[in-house]
Design a protein around this motif. Sequence first.
Motif, short mmCIF file in Angstrom:
data_model
loop_
_atom_site.label_atom_id
_atom_site.label_comp_id
_atom_site.label_asym_id
_atom_site.label_seq_id
_atom_site.Cartn_x
_atom_site.Cartn_y
_atom_site.Cartn_z
N LEU A 110 -12.50 -2.50 -3.09
CA LEU A 110 -11.72 -3.13 -2.05
C LEU A 110 -12.42 -4.42 -1.63
N CYS A 119 0.82 -1.21 0.00
CA CYS A 119 0.00 0.00 0.00
C CYS A 119 0.86 1.26 0.00
N LEU A 164 -8.71 4.60 -4.28
CA LEU A 164 -9.26 3.25 -4.24
C LEU A 164 -10.77 3.29 -4.41
N LEU A 169 -3.55 1.49 4.35
CA LEU A 169 -4.56 1.27 3.33
C LEU A 169 -5.38 2.52 3.06
#
Length: 507
Positions: free
Chosen positions: A320, A286, A317, A311
């Motif tokens: 996920l 990450c 993002l 994260l």
Amino acid sequence: MAPRRKRPYIRKEVDNRHDLRPKTKGSASALLSEPKEICSTVNSMREAECSRHFGFEGKRGRKKSTWNLDTIPEEVLLQILSFFTPLQLVRFIGPACRRTLEFSRYPELWRRLKLDNALEPPPSPGGAQPPNPGLPTVASRLLSMAGTHLHVLEIADRRDAASLVEQATAVGGSPPPQLRSLIIRRIPGPFPAKVLLRALRKFPGIRKLVLNDIRRLRSRVFFQDLGSKLPHLSHLDVSHCPQFGTSALAAVATSGLALRELMAFRERGYRSTMPHATDEDFSLFCAHMKDSIEVIKINAIALTDESCKMLVKCIHLTTLHLRDARGFSARGILKIVRHLTQLISLDLSGAILLSSGNWAEIFANMVAAPRLQVLKLAGCFGIDDFSAEHMNFPALRHLSLGGCFLLGEAGFCAIITRCNNLCHLDLEGTGPALCSCLHLIPVYTPKLEMLVFPLSNCPIDFWAQLLLKMKHLKLCDRNEPERVQFWRDVAVEDELRRLNENQVAQM
């Protein structure tokens, strides 16, 4: 001589027969031709009717049709031929005529090539001799015909995958190869990593690399060299590779790649997917991919609250999936839902250690992700009516609550009244108490297209009435029956392990 006896009934019949015919002058041949004229009149009427309705003339007076392959525009013909595979273009479309032969070799039709076992003829049951291995196969011929026009190469279920990849590097010739995607799936035999590295050196423009169910890829050197061999790689899929472990994940993190999508997912359980993946390796990944990564799909990985800190730095993002992740706590999930505001799809299936109060707090904080459309929480046994009342996701379209047997009528009513745009609802393994509330689905969730629910809990007449009201609805009895039992076994195992740790700590 006696006079001839008259028979008026015969004369009457003849007169009636002649009265039915039209009054025409001429010989007997002219009278015999009258039925033909009548038939021609009827045919002309039919032709006029056909031309009026369908736009073409009949047999009599028919003009030569102007619709043929020569008059079809090139764009339309290419669009039609794009629905055929390269093998069909070579065997059937090309030999049809000169124009189809010309267009079957058009470069746009050879952008994508799939090579599998269906290309080769099956072995004869009579025990005939196998073909000579020195002769070129159908797959190799198609590969040579594609040449430098090939953009996507997919090889599946073939033992000669290594030789086909090497041949793909040789057919390029003087122009540089234009391969953008390389997909290799389900190779029955071993696939050496050195052969693949030599091939990737010839295709520096690859942006998508898919290696599904391939052996002998547990090589740290292979994943470290991906950054130098494929500088433009943005999509890496190593799903269903049982030997992709912690060394490979750390090598990908330090390879210098700027990945946008990473998939290392397998459905066979958490022990066989990433057996040695640790919290430090995921945090390292990450940290190196925080500016580029958009999709992460990894299951059966050990995560703690410290790894969630790294994260949440991946601000881009959108997807996920952390299925069957171990070590998750409510604090770590709260960090995810608060900071990752761009999330569209979230999968936390198998998070079995969270209680009802934890889920209620998580659902209340998910308001920070207004774009969330997919939420998978199968196997999360802590979700009950209290936590479900905190769900308020207007944009949600896919919700999976399989195995949440504590969910009751109040929680179900709260979900369907606040999530009105649901298209997929998974309630596998839930209790029979929800049957009394299913009649509210057409009222509050009219867009629902798929419902996963134990059909035996309700009578057939109820399902028939529901399908009459929602004709686009599809019913499914079981989606993943083995997974629910698996999560229950893991829950018991984790609870016993926690009790043993507490006893050891007290001693």
